[in-house]
Design a protein around this motif. Sequence first.
Motif, PDB file in Angstrom:
ATOM      1  N   ARG A  46       1.730 -28.531  33.261  1.00  0.00           N
ATOM      2  CA  ARG A  46       1.052 -28.890  34.561  1.00  0.00           C
ATOM      3  C   ARG A  46       0.346 -30.247  33.971  1.00  0.00           C
ATOM      4  O   ARG A  46       0.069 -30.476  32.777  1.00  0.00           O
ATOM      5  CB  ARG A  46       0.246 -28.144  35.250  1.00  0.00           C
ATOM      6  CG  ARG A  46      -0.365 -27.044  34.356  1.00  0.00           C
ATOM      7  CD  ARG A  46      -1.495 -27.307  33.590  1.00  0.00           C
ATOM      8  NE  ARG A  46      -2.689 -28.294  34.444  1.00  0.00           N
ATOM      9  CZ  ARG A  46      -3.342 -28.964  33.660  1.00  0.00           C
ATOM     10  NH1 ARG A  46      -3.207 -29.076  32.397  1.00  0.00           N
ATOM     11  NH2 ARG A  46      -4.097 -29.778  34.175  1.00  0.00           N
ATOM     12  N   ALA A  48      -0.325 -34.309  35.453  1.00  0.00           N
ATOM     13  CA  ALA A  48       0.474 -35.406  36.086  1.00  0.00           C
ATOM     14  C   ALA A  48       1.306 -36.004  34.856  1.00  0.00           C
ATOM     15  O   ALA A  48       2.748 -36.042  34.834  1.00  0.00           O
ATOM     16  CB  ALA A  48       0.046 -36.522  36.914  1.00  0.00           C
ATOM     17  N   ARG A  89       7.340 -30.452  42.172  1.00  0.00           N
ATOM     18  CA  ARG A  89       5.841 -30.620  42.756  1.00  0.00           C
ATOM     19  C   ARG A  89       5.803 -31.868  43.209  1.00  0.00           C
ATOM     20  O   ARG A  89       6.108 -33.070  42.670  1.00  0.00           O
ATOM     21  CB  ARG A  89       4.774 -30.280  41.423  1.00  0.00           C
ATOM     22  CG  ARG A  89       4.849 -29.040  41.016  1.00  0.00           C
ATOM     23  CD  ARG A  89       3.451 -28.782  40.196  1.00  0.00           C
ATOM     24  NE  ARG A  89       2.376 -28.508  40.877  1.00  0.00           N
ATOM     25  CZ  ARG A  89       1.240 -28.451  40.177  1.00  0.00           C
ATOM     26  NH1 ARG A  89       1.000 -28.680  38.836  1.00  0.00           N
ATOM     27  NH2 ARG A  89       0.215 -28.412  40.897  1.00  0.00           N
ATOM     28  N   GLN A 191      -8.026 -24.144  35.718  1.00  0.00           N
ATOM     29  CA  GLN A 191      -7.719 -24.982  34.450  1.00  0.00           C
ATOM     30  C   GLN A 191      -8.846 -25.256  33.639  1.00  0.00           C
ATOM     31  O   GLN A 191      -8.687 -25.570  32.499  1.00  0.00           O
ATOM     32  CB  GLN A 191      -7.129 -26.126  35.110  1.00  0.00           C
ATOM     33  CG  GLN A 191      -5.608 -25.943  35.575  1.00  0.00           C
ATOM     34  CD  GLN A 191      -5.602 -25.792  36.903  1.00  0.00           C
ATOM     35  OE1 GLN A 191      -6.593 -25.277  37.718  1.00  0.00           O
ATOM     36  NE2 GLN A 191      -4.789 -26.106  37.949  1.00  0.00           N
ATOM     37  N   ASN A 242      -6.359 -35.882  43.686  1.00  0.00           N
ATOM     38  CA  ASN A 242      -6.577 -35.141  42.290  1.00  0.00           C
ATOM     39  C   ASN A 242      -6.946 -33.711  42.844  1.00  0.00           C
ATOM     40  O   ASN A 242      -6.919 -33.337  43.840  1.00  0.00           O
ATOM     41  CB  ASN A 242      -7.784 -35.603  41.359  1.00  0.00           C
ATOM     42  CG  ASN A 242      -7.949 -35.059  40.209  1.00  0.00           C
ATOM     43  OD1 ASN A 242      -6.870 -35.045  39.544  1.00  0.00           O
ATOM     44  ND2 ASN A 242      -9.126 -34.860  39.822  1.00  0.00           N
ATOM     45  N   LYS A 243      -7.036 -32.806  41.714  1.00  0.00           N
ATOM     46  CA  LYS A 243      -7.157 -31.344  41.965  1.00  0.00           C
ATOM     47  C   LYS A 243      -7.998 -30.908  43.127  1.00  0.00           C
ATOM     48  O   LYS A 243      -9.065 -31.670  43.150  1.00  0.00           O
ATOM     49  CB  LYS A 243      -7.514 -30.727  40.577  1.00  0.00           C
ATOM     50  CG  LYS A 243      -7.797 -29.474  40.559  1.00  0.00           C
ATOM     51  CD  LYS A 243      -6.762 -28.380  41.058  1.00  0.00           C
ATOM     52  CE  LYS A 243      -5.608 -28.658  40.335  1.00  0.00           C
ATOM     53  NZ  LYS A 243      -4.109 -28.286  41.240  1.00  0.00           N
TER      54      LYS A 243
HETATM   55  O1  MRU Z   1      -2.380 -28.473  39.241  1.00  0.00           O
HETATM   56  P1  MRU Z   1      -2.522 -29.209  38.215  1.00  0.00           P
HETATM   57  O2  MRU Z   1      -3.121 -28.481  36.885  1.00  0.00           O
HETATM   58  O3  MRU Z   1      -1.263 -29.887  37.444  1.00  0.00           O
HETATM   59  O4  MRU Z   1      -3.588 -30.505  38.190  1.00  0.00           O
HETATM   60  C1  MRU Z   1      -3.886 -31.335  37.343  1.00  0.00           C
HETATM   61  C2  MRU Z   1      -4.901 -32.264  37.713  1.00  0.00           C
HETATM   62  O5  MRU Z   1      -5.210 -32.248  39.000  1.00  0.00           O
HETATM   63  C3  MRU Z   1      -5.259 -33.374  36.979  1.00  0.00           C
HETATM   64  O6  MRU Z   1      -6.561 -33.876  37.113  1.00  0.00           O
HETATM   65  C4  MRU Z   1      -4.158 -34.516  36.955  1.00  0.00           C
HETATM   66  O7  MRU Z   1      -3.012 -34.129  36.660  1.00  0.00           O
HETATM   67  C5  MRU Z   1      -4.439 -35.590  36.125  1.00  0.00           C
HETATM   68  S1  MRU Z   1      -4.830 -35.172  34.591  1.00  0.00           S
HETATM   69  C6  MRU Z   1      -3.877 -35.930  33.217  1.00  0.00           C
END
Ligand code: MRU
Length: 343
Positions: A46, A48, A89, A191, A242-243
């Motif tokens: 996981r 990006a 995704r 995370q 973002n998350k």
């Molecule tokens: O659901 P995830 O764990 O894949 O989400 C990750 C994030 O939201 C990160 O902040 C994003 O991918 C950028 S990190 C390099």
Amino acid sequence: MRTVFWDYERGTVKMIDQRLLPWEFEVAEFDDYTAVARAIKDMVVRGAPAIGAAAGFGMALAAQQSQAKDRPTLLRDLETAAATLNAARPTAVNLAWAVARQRQAAQNAADIRAALLQEAQHIADEDVEINRRMAYHGAELISDGDTILHHCNTGALATVDWGTALGVIFAAHEQGKRIHVLVDETRPRLQGARLTAWELKERGIPFDLIADNAAGHFMRTGQVNIVLVGSDRTAANGDVANKIGTYKLAVVAKENGVPFYPVVPTSTIDLSLANGDLIPIEERDASEVLSVFGKSIAPEGISARNPAFDVTPHRYVTGIVTEAGVVYPPFVKHLREAVNSVQ
Ligand code: MRU
């Protein structure tokens, strides 16, 4: 070890299984692109950029798996693989970006199978190099003694290696700045608690884990100097997906005069989307909200909503750290210039 890599002896893709951290360190192996797509969906891998690299290697696997004897059939098999991987995704644009790069590589190549493996390796190697460059631009924003608030996991595990927002923190630490990190636990998949805390502990960087709900308290009481986050897709006008929970952080940061910087490689910038309302937001299974590690935390039979990402409008964004430097408003002009400068 890299988060995602090709095993040249075995002709397989390997990934650190992030579902098991911090309790177990296991490397999963894949010889089938459909299993790579499942691993992306299930969050074995996981973040990006890591998802992008996994998809790149997934396309290389698809080329090797294909029994096609002629070029048109192989290209057709690759289109099927591209659709399967793209569907894994929807929010992180790095996934579609890496798959598009592989489709282009296939179109241009004489030896498609060799070219796709080479391109996947390029995507992975570039990511590490870009993260390093971006980190040193971002580290200029950090002063000795700063406390940094961080959301989700954006470190080596979210990328091929090093990281985006956490990469900036690693660079500042490497430069000898005395920093402290407040780590959002990042419900529902934790995370922050599982992965970011693990990475910071491994590197000996001082931090405290906080409940997501505590971030506002720390900002209002003047205990945060800067907020650093990653992004899964940033629109042309600087709106940042973002998350889930990032938007709330950005609003509270602005209210309290705390600078808010997403750290975003240009591969995560989607200039084809004018604004963040056009970014597809993944909604994951309700079970992630209703239970923690398989243990139910709510009455039986109730429903839940589980958007995995949110969009922070650009008016809350102080600046965007990219490998081309730190970009400031007007983002609609300066993000395009940053993307063009690295192409
Ligand atoms: O659901 P995830 O764990 O894949 O989400 C990750 C994030 O939201 C990160 O902040 C994003 O991918 C950028 S990190 C390099």
